[in-house]
Write an enzyme that holds these catalytic residues in place. Sequence first.
Site, short mmCIF file in Angstrom:
data_model
loop_
_atom_site.label_atom_id
_atom_site.label_comp_id
_atom_site.label_asym_id
_atom_site.label_seq_id
_atom_site.Cartn_x
_atom_site.Cartn_y
_atom_site.Cartn_z
N ARG A 86 -30.70 -69.63 -37.77
CA ARG A 86 -30.67 -70.83 -38.73
C ARG A 86 -30.44 -72.08 -37.91
O ARG A 86 -29.75 -72.12 -36.99
CB ARG A 86 -29.50 -70.79 -39.74
N TYR A 216 -38.14 -67.83 -38.65
CA TYR A 216 -37.00 -66.86 -38.73
C TYR A 216 -36.73 -66.77 -40.20
O TYR A 216 -36.55 -67.55 -40.79
CB TYR A 216 -35.81 -67.75 -37.70
N LYS A 225 -30.58 -67.92 -48.16
CA LYS A 225 -29.64 -69.17 -48.39
C LYS A 225 -30.05 -70.02 -48.94
O LYS A 225 -29.27 -70.72 -49.71
CB LYS A 225 -29.35 -69.43 -46.88
N HIS A 245 -20.92 -67.30 -50.95
CA HIS A 245 -21.44 -66.64 -49.74
C HIS A 245 -20.22 -65.52 -49.34
O HIS A 245 -19.70 -65.59 -48.70
CB HIS A 245 -21.37 -67.41 -48.36
N SER A 267 -21.17 -65.77 -41.48
CA SER A 267 -22.08 -65.11 -40.77
C SER A 267 -21.52 -64.38 -39.49
O SER A 267 -20.92 -65.20 -38.63
CB SER A 267 -23.35 -65.96 -40.48
N ALA A 268 -22.02 -63.07 -39.46
CA ALA A 268 -21.65 -62.25 -38.05
C ALA A 268 -19.92 -62.14 -37.75
O ALA A 268 -19.54 -61.98 -36.93
CB ALA A 268 -22.28 -62.94 -36.78
N CYS A 269 -19.35 -62.13 -39.13
CA CYS A 269 -17.95 -61.99 -39.04
C CYS A 269 -17.63 -60.67 -39.73
O CYS A 269 -16.41 -60.57 -40.02
CB CYS A 269 -17.09 -63.17 -39.32
N THR A 272 -20.91 -57.24 -43.45
CA THR A 272 -21.68 -55.87 -43.95
C THR A 272 -20.86 -54.91 -43.72
O THR A 272 -21.04 -53.82 -44.15
CB THR A 272 -23.02 -55.93 -43.24
N ASP A 294 -23.85 -60.15 -48.73
CA ASP A 294 -23.91 -61.63 -48.46
C ASP A 294 -23.45 -62.37 -49.28
O ASP A 294 -23.00 -63.43 -49.37
CB ASP A 294 -25.20 -61.50 -47.98
N ASN A 383 -28.70 -62.54 -32.37
CA ASN A 383 -28.64 -62.58 -33.67
C ASN A 383 -30.06 -62.07 -34.13
O ASN A 383 -30.60 -62.17 -35.39
CB ASN A 383 -28.93 -64.10 -34.08
N ARG A 385 -31.84 -59.10 -36.09
CA ARG A 385 -31.82 -58.64 -37.48
C ARG A 385 -32.52 -57.27 -38.03
O ARG A 385 -33.44 -57.02 -37.48
CB ARG A 385 -32.21 -59.91 -38.37
N ASN A 512 -9.93 -51.03 -41.44
CA ASN A 512 -9.76 -52.22 -42.51
C ASN A 512 -9.47 -51.81 -43.84
O ASN A 512 -8.93 -52.52 -44.72
CB ASN A 512 -11.11 -53.05 -42.58
#
Length: 601
Positions: A86, A216, A225, A245, A267-269, A272, A294, A383, A385, A512
Amino acid sequence: MKNLAPAIFPPKGIGDATPANKAVLDWVHEIATLTQPENIFWCDGSQRENKFLIAESLKQNVLIELNEKRVPRSYLHRSNPNDVARVEQFTFVCTPTKKEAGPTNNWAEPRETYAKLLALLRGAMRGRTMFVIPYMMGPADSPLTKVGLEITDSKYVVLSMRIMTRMGESALKRLGNDPKAEWNRGVHSLLDVNPERRFICHFPQDNTIISVGSGYGGNVLLSKKCLALRIGSYLARSQGWMAEHMLILGAESPEGRKHYIAAAFPSACGKTNFAMLIPPAHFKGWKVTTVGDDIAWMQIRGGRLCAVNPENGYFGVVPGTSYKSNPNAMRAIAHDTIYTNVALTDNGDVWWEGKDREPSAHAIDWRGNDWTPESQEKAAHPNSRFTTPMRNNPALDPDVEKGEGVPMSAIIFGGRRSDTVPLVYQAFDWNHGVYLGGTMASETTAAAAGAVGRVRRDPMAMLPFCGYNIGDYFQHWLDIGKRLTNPPLIFNVNWFRKGADGKFLWPGFGENMRVLKWVIDRCEATGGALKSPIGWLPSPHDLDLAGLDINHNAVDELLGLDHEEWGKEIAAHKDFFDSLGGVVPEELQKQREQLAARFEL
């Protein structure tokens, strides 16, 4: 259709003279006249169409076919190396006034921006096919569901939108006969994929998105988004619902009690991973199911927040995904998946850093170059995907298509923080929870272009996605709370705290579940907690840590509060609020003052 360029596979019924169809046809004709495509392809989402487009994409090297035995019906796509994430610096919210966009968005004046974009689009599809994608976001029978049309000259976009949305005739039917039917107009063109001609522009007052110069996913799958969050949040405020989000998961106890929980992470934390969590052996009988990974659209029903996942697939970060970190995701992407910017092995399989097996002796990296384990460059882009249908997920929740949504018991906020923030704590009430979300911060990742690892404030994980003034967004959250008679409890988590040695203190992934179990205990009023300056904290005895190989000192550190660190944190909250230039609601300023007072600062 006679007024348009030749159409391939026109959708059944689009020629019917309904007012809604006429509006669609007029708009398509307008864009076709501007962009001058060789022909127009109306997408119906059928299997026949999919096979045709895949065959064409293979011929033109848009896709690379993977080994059918190893990854059935799956393909690799490589984006331009200058186009891999992004681009927030080229993303604009084009409201009539700068104040409406607010201090956290890049604003551009609508009339000037339309003129610039239309100039770029003039003749942009000459010699290309213009694809018209009618799609729905949300379950077919949901009052929240939105219809969009995306025009694009990218086959990759069409194939990905087929996975990510409910594409085809059903979307056009949803418009019905109402000439004022609400639908989103989205236009995308690759142009020459030049960063200097790359713009992702949103016109909320017109329900319109125009994206040029990128291929992308996050910049060009306009359902995601762009519509689901930036335009969606604008519509949600005016219509009295919430576009967030957030992942949505269901957790069912061995006794059959089920809770639905939403969680907002940048994102990326780990969204998923958390959405597809598999409970460890200690939690035998527990089931965790995925509603969405998401985006959550939430409405008030009977005094509760109820959420739907508007998407139809997952567009997830690949590196680090493995059978250890996320077995359900690995099973989901084992077939019928489009991979972007991963490595290609010599036997036609895909590989990325963090995958279970060792790397091949030789592969082709994400740029298309030879790669070996000795190479300095990573084989897969950080990144890179996967795009895969949600039906591939073995843990898909049975109520994922429930139009009224699933009832929320809790909302969790969380970011990537090496220090300061404990493993988990609970807000005192709704307004305090809004403050937790409004001040959350995270260390940046490769999901967005720019520096990696710096701490930035990311309110509700919506900093790049809120389509209007962030102060009004905070107020919308506060106003929603006033309408709730049974609000979800609000929590904050941090899986990423590190010890003095720089290593993560918490094992994360499936473990978790232990934090999730405490959250559920609190929702059922059975879990213990200690009152602290920042909220309700579990003691080590309140968390079920049985069978977990973790040092007691690490647990104390995970749950500990360092007053000096929190002094800096609260000062950073003030700096952040001040940087927003007076838009923060008084209630959140008051929450900050109360937090400081509890620390006696």
